[in-house]
Design a protein around this motif. Sequence first.
Motif, PDB file in Angstrom:
ATOM      1  N   TRP A 224      41.739  53.043  41.858  1.00  0.00           N
ATOM      2  CA  TRP A 224      42.906  53.373  41.013  1.00  0.00           C
ATOM      3  C   TRP A 224      44.110  53.676  41.932  1.00  0.00           C
ATOM      4  O   TRP A 224      44.005  54.531  42.817  1.00  0.00           O
ATOM      5  CB  TRP A 224      42.607  54.589  40.140  1.00  0.00           C
ATOM      6  N   PRO A 225      45.247  52.984  41.715  1.00  0.00           N
ATOM      7  CA  PRO A 225      46.411  53.187  42.603  1.00  0.00           C
ATOM      8  C   PRO A 225      46.846  54.650  42.643  1.00  0.00           C
ATOM      9  O   PRO A 225      46.891  55.324  41.608  1.00  0.00           O
ATOM     10  CB  PRO A 225      47.511  52.325  41.964  1.00  0.00           C
ATOM     11  N   GLY A 226      47.143  55.126  43.836  1.00  0.00           N
ATOM     12  CA  GLY A 226      47.698  56.473  44.005  1.00  0.00           C
ATOM     13  C   GLY A 226      46.673  57.581  44.106  1.00  0.00           C
ATOM     14  O   GLY A 226      47.022  58.696  44.486  1.00  0.00           O
ATOM     15  N   VAL A 227      45.417  57.307  43.817  1.00  0.00           N
ATOM     16  CA  VAL A 227      44.414  58.376  43.874  1.00  0.00           C
ATOM     17  C   VAL A 227      44.070  58.699  45.332  1.00  0.00           C
ATOM     18  O   VAL A 227      43.907  59.859  45.697  1.00  0.00           O
ATOM     19  CB  VAL A 227      43.136  57.997  43.087  1.00  0.00           C
ATOM     20  N   MET A 228      43.992  57.659  46.152  1.00  0.00           N
ATOM     21  CA  MET A 228      43.565  57.867  47.530  1.00  0.00           C
ATOM     22  C   MET A 228      44.605  57.278  48.487  1.00  0.00           C
ATOM     23  O   MET A 228      44.885  56.069  48.434  1.00  0.00           O
ATOM     24  CB  MET A 228      42.212  57.182  47.734  1.00  0.00           C
ATOM     25  N   GLU A 229      45.136  58.133  49.318  1.00  0.00           N
ATOM     26  CA  GLU A 229      46.151  57.682  50.280  1.00  0.00           C
ATOM     27  C   GLU A 229      45.514  56.675  51.243  1.00  0.00           C
ATOM     28  O   GLU A 229      44.386  56.881  51.696  1.00  0.00           O
ATOM     29  CB  GLU A 229      46.636  58.888  51.082  1.00  0.00           C
ATOM     30  N   GLY A 230      46.236  55.574  51.529  1.00  0.00           N
ATOM     31  CA  GLY A 230      45.735  54.598  52.500  1.00  0.00           C
ATOM     32  C   GLY A 230      44.751  53.588  51.918  1.00  0.00           C
ATOM     33  O   GLY A 230      44.330  52.662  52.607  1.00  0.00           O
ATOM     34  N   SER A 231      44.371  53.742  50.642  1.00  0.00           N
ATOM     35  CA  SER A 231      43.429  52.772  50.053  1.00  0.00           C
ATOM     36  C   SER A 231      44.177  51.475  49.728  1.00  0.00           C
ATOM     37  O   SER A 231      45.405  51.464  49.597  1.00  0.00           O
ATOM     38  CB  SER A 231      42.826  53.342  48.769  1.00  0.00           C
ATOM     39  N   LEU A 276      36.001  35.841  37.052  1.00  0.00           N
ATOM     40  CA  LEU A 276      37.057  35.875  36.041  1.00  0.00           C
ATOM     41  C   LEU A 276      38.348  36.460  36.634  1.00  0.00           C
ATOM     42  O   LEU A 276      39.442  35.933  36.435  1.00  0.00           O
ATOM     43  CB  LEU A 276      36.575  36.738  34.860  1.00  0.00           C
ATOM     44  N   HIS A 277      38.184  37.534  37.389  1.00  0.00           N
ATOM     45  CA  HIS A 277      39.327  38.200  38.018  1.00  0.00           C
ATOM     46  C   HIS A 277      40.038  37.240  38.987  1.00  0.00           C
ATOM     47  O   HIS A 277      41.265  37.166  39.018  1.00  0.00           O
ATOM     48  CB  HIS A 277      38.804  39.434  38.765  1.00  0.00           C
ATOM     49  N   SER A 278      39.239  36.480  39.739  1.00  0.00           N
ATOM     50  CA  SER A 278      39.811  35.499  40.658  1.00  0.00           C
ATOM     51  C   SER A 278      40.546  34.412  39.875  1.00  0.00           C
ATOM     52  O   SER A 278      41.673  34.031  40.224  1.00  0.00           O
ATOM     53  CB  SER A 278      38.694  34.881  41.505  1.00  0.00           C
ATOM     54  N   ALA A 279      39.922  33.941  38.792  1.00  0.00           N
ATOM     55  CA  ALA A 279      40.537  32.885  37.972  1.00  0.00           C
ATOM     56  C   ALA A 279      41.858  33.354  37.360  1.00  0.00           C
ATOM     57  O   ALA A 279      42.732  32.551  37.049  1.00  0.00           O
ATOM     58  CB  ALA A 279      39.573  32.455  36.875  1.00  0.00           C
ATOM     59  N   GLN A 280      42.009  34.668  37.200  1.00  0.00           N
ATOM     60  CA  GLN A 280      43.260  35.203  36.645  1.00  0.00           C
ATOM     61  C   GLN A 280      44.316  35.392  37.734  1.00  0.00           C
ATOM     62  O   GLN A 280      45.338  36.044  37.521  1.00  0.00           O
ATOM     63  CB  GLN A 280      42.982  36.516  35.910  1.00  0.00           C
ATOM     64  N   GLY A 281      44.037  34.894  38.935  1.00  0.00           N
ATOM     65  CA  GLY A 281      45.065  34.878  39.985  1.00  0.00           C
ATOM     66  C   GLY A 281      44.974  35.994  41.002  1.00  0.00           C
ATOM     67  O   GLY A 281      45.919  36.217  41.760  1.00  0.00           O
ATOM     68  N   HIS A 282      43.817  36.694  41.062  1.00  0.00           N
ATOM     69  CA  HIS A 282      43.730  37.825  41.984  1.00  0.00           C
ATOM     70  C   HIS A 282      42.784  37.576  43.160  1.00  0.00           C
ATOM     71  O   HIS A 282      42.361  38.527  43.822  1.00  0.00           O
ATOM     72  CB  HIS A 282      43.286  39.082  41.220  1.00  0.00           C
ATOM     73  N   GLY A 283      42.465  36.305  43.414  1.00  0.00           N
ATOM     74  CA  GLY A 283      41.508  35.970  44.481  1.00  0.00           C
ATOM     75  C   GLY A 283      41.960  36.441  45.854  1.00  0.00           C
ATOM     76  O   GLY A 283      41.142  36.770  46.703  1.00  0.00           O
ATOM     77  N   GLY A 284      43.274  36.474  46.081  1.00  0.00           N
ATOM     78  CA  GLY A 284      43.808  36.851  47.397  1.00  0.00           C
ATOM     79  C   GLY A 284      44.136  38.333  47.513  1.00  0.00           C
ATOM     80  O   GLY A 284      44.735  38.761  48.499  1.00  0.00           O
ATOM     81  N   LYS A 285      43.739  39.109  46.502  1.00  0.00           N
ATOM     82  CA  LYS A 285      43.963  40.568  46.577  1.00  0.00           C
ATOM     83  C   LYS A 285      42.666  41.269  46.937  1.00  0.00           C
ATOM     84  O   LYS A 285      41.579  40.687  46.831  1.00  0.00           O
ATOM     85  CB  LYS A 285      44.452  41.083  45.216  1.00  0.00           C
ATOM     86  N   ASP A 286      42.778  42.523  47.347  1.00  0.00           N
ATOM     87  CA  ASP A 286      41.580  43.285  47.663  1.00  0.00           C
ATOM     88  C   ASP A 286      40.668  43.349  46.438  1.00  0.00           C
ATOM     89  O   ASP A 286      41.141  43.411  45.296  1.00  0.00           O
ATOM     90  CB  ASP A 286      41.962  44.702  48.112  1.00  0.00           C
ATOM     91  N   LYS A 292      42.297  46.095  37.664  1.00  0.00           N
ATOM     92  CA  LYS A 292      43.299  45.492  36.769  1.00  0.00           C
ATOM     93  C   LYS A 292      42.647  44.843  35.546  1.00  0.00           C
ATOM     94  O   LYS A 292      43.235  44.795  34.473  1.00  0.00           O
ATOM     95  CB  LYS A 292      44.102  44.417  37.526  1.00  0.00           C
ATOM     96  N   LEU A 293      41.439  44.304  35.748  1.00  0.00           N
ATOM     97  CA  LEU A 293      40.737  43.647  34.644  1.00  0.00           C
ATOM     98  C   LEU A 293      40.514  44.622  33.494  1.00  0.00           C
ATOM     99  O   LEU A 293      40.486  44.239  32.321  1.00  0.00           O
ATOM    100  CB  LEU A 293      39.383  43.148  35.171  1.00  0.00           C
ATOM    101  N   TYR A 294      40.351  45.910  33.860  1.00  0.00           N
ATOM    102  CA  TYR A 294      40.083  46.942  32.840  1.00  0.00           C
ATOM    103  C   TYR A 294      41.377  47.562  32.309  1.00  0.00           C
ATOM    104  O   TYR A 294      41.324  48.463  31.489  1.00  0.00           O
ATOM    105  CB  TYR A 294      39.199  48.036  33.439  1.00  0.00           C
ATOM    106  N   ARG A 295      42.514  47.102  32.862  1.00  0.00           N
ATOM    107  CA  ARG A 295      43.783  47.691  32.437  1.00  0.00           C
ATOM    108  C   ARG A 295      44.660  46.646  31.761  1.00  0.00           C
ATOM    109  O   ARG A 295      45.869  46.835  31.619  1.00  0.00           O
ATOM    110  CB  ARG A 295      44.518  48.301  33.639  1.00  0.00           C
ATOM    111  N   ALA A 296      44.043  45.512  31.377  1.00  0.00           N
ATOM    112  CA  ALA A 296      44.791  44.427  30.749  1.00  0.00           C
ATOM    113  C   ALA A 296      45.508  44.963  29.512  1.00  0.00           C
ATOM    114  O   ALA A 296      44.953  45.763  28.762  1.00  0.00           O
ATOM    115  CB  ALA A 296      43.840  43.311  30.361  1.00  0.00           C
ATOM    116  N   GLY A 297      46.745  44.545  29.358  1.00  0.00           N
ATOM    117  CA  GLY A 297      47.490  44.979  28.178  1.00  0.00           C
ATOM    118  C   GLY A 297      48.315  46.223  28.420  1.00  0.00           C
ATOM    119  O   GLY A 297      49.206  46.549  27.642  1.00  0.00           O
ATOM    120  N   GLU A 298      48.026  46.915  29.534  1.00  0.00           N
ATOM    121  CA  GLU A 298      48.851  48.099  29.850  1.00  0.00           C
ATOM    122  C   GLU A 298      50.203  47.650  30.368  1.00  0.00           C
ATOM    123  O   GLU A 298      50.302  46.609  31.019  1.00  0.00           O
ATOM    124  CB  GLU A 298      48.202  48.907  30.998  1.00  0.00           C
TER     125      GLU A 298
END
Length: 300
Positions: A224-231, A276-286, A292-298
């Motif tokens: 989760w963004p912001g929970v852990m510094e440096g992650s 599925l996550h890769s097919a949605q364009g996130h293959g090059g992300k950590d 993000k898959l669980y936050r769709a629609g936010e």
Amino acid sequence: MKIAFIGLGNMGAPMAANLVKAGHEVSVFDLVDAAMKSLERAGAHACASAQSAANGAEIVISMLPAGQHVRRLYLGRENSPGLFEALDGKPLIIDASTISPEDARFVGDAAAERGLTYLDAPVSGGVGGAQAGTLTFIVGGTESGFEQARPVLEGMGKNIFHAGEIGAGQVAKICNNMLLGILMSGTAEALALGVKNGLDPAVLSEIMKQSSGGNWALNVYNPWPGVMEGSAASRDYQGGFLTDLMAKDLGLAWELALDSKAAVPMGSQARNLFALHSAQGHGGKDFSSIQKLYRAGEEE
Ligand code: NAD
């Protein structure tokens, strides 16, 4: 020792830099020029090809994305010879990439035909572990090869395991990464559920960390963004361990399960989530971006 290091990506670059720090003479090669420049600044010798890096080396280490890259490096392809054919000596070959046990055995057999010792030595510990020199190495190969490699691996890692014959390192690594894929997606799922029900993700993370849901993702790799510094999550999921590499490893687990008639329902679920996550364009992300898959629609 004189070491050739091939593949200077997210993992290979800090691993090679640690070998320089440990006092070894390190020659490096990567297809990406910028990667070599940064290793040159760290004190390594940048070479124009894998072959010239390996010339005169006592040990060759490779850290490449997948099996096809490892096969191509060592065995070549039509009209272009591989490193095994071009070597001028008999260095110990250590492949630290995560590939199938079958590919490891294939390359290991080809090495043996040329009188070379080959070890599969995939790693665990992530980019943080590579930078800190605290990786876990999981080695497959002969006892004598393992003992020869150990002092060099200790320059990059803290826990060095001998899992068995060639390919055994990959089997253990694949089991570990299947579990990691399940843990990371499960952690992302639990965090999203808590946040949807009014909890602060940092507070929930701390509670689960100290409870029976505690795991490596919560301890050192919170998605989760912001929970852990440096992650990776706190820098928009840049760098780290790419979603496509996790999808590859879950595919390796699936193939291994088919070959051995093992049931891996949780691993299959994780494989589908990352695909599925890769097919949605996130293959090059950590890979922790599975959050993000669980936050769709936010609203972003
Ligand atoms: P990466 O994609 O960041 O780096 C791979 C590097 O190999 C790139 O720089 C690429 O240019 C280079 N390369 C590809 N083909 C080449 C060739 N023929 N000659 C020279 N260089 C070549 O990948 P990474 O994250 O460093 O991962 C490497 C391996 O380690 C993968 O098998 C991965 O599954 C495994 N691994 C990664 C992590 C992690 O956290 N990133 C953790 C454990 C294991």
